[in-house]
Design a protein around this motif. Structure first.
Motif, PDB file in Angstrom:
ATOM      1  N   TYR A   9     -14.547   3.149   3.580  1.00 57.14           N
ATOM      2  CA  TYR A   9     -13.866   3.156   2.290  1.00 57.14           C
ATOM      3  C   TYR A   9     -14.207   4.443   1.553  1.00 57.14           C
ATOM      4  N   TYR A  52     -16.267  -6.641   0.015  1.00 57.91           N
ATOM      5  CA  TYR A  52     -14.866  -6.220   0.098  1.00 57.91           C
ATOM      6  C   TYR A  52     -14.149  -6.435  -1.234  1.00 57.91           C
ATOM      7  N   GLU A  62      -9.322   2.046   1.901  1.00 54.09           N
ATOM      8  CA  GLU A  62      -9.773   2.222   3.282  1.00 54.09           C
ATOM      9  C   GLU A  62      -9.611   3.684   3.674  1.00 54.09           C
TER      10      GLU A  62
END
Length: 79
Positions: A9, A52, A62
């Protein structure tokens, strides 16, 4: 040995960029802070099961394993 596909990320904050590697099995990883001058700070992290959701709330997107690993190995400079 267990094979794991990490998740990556990224978020740009203007003066610096943060890249995060998450092991989805152990919930451990690495956070890199890449400063505009090319300096890279590395921190080992232990995440919880909400990582997440936390990344999404903080607007991380991402990103690629290649970019993360280039910074991790010191093969690129700047953000």
């Amino acid at each position: 040995m267990q094979n794991v596909v990490h998740k990556y990320y990224k978020r740009n904050f203007g003066d610096f960029t943060i890249l995060v590697q998450v092991n989805p099995v152990s919930l451990r990883g690495i956070e890199l802070t890449v400063h505009a001058n090319g300096e890279v700070e590395k921190r080992k992290m232990e995440f919880d099961e909400e990582i997440y959701d936390d990344l999404a709330e903080d607007e991380f997107k991402e990103s690629s394993s290649l970019e993360f690993n280039l910074y991790l190995k010191g093969l690129t400079k700047g953000s």
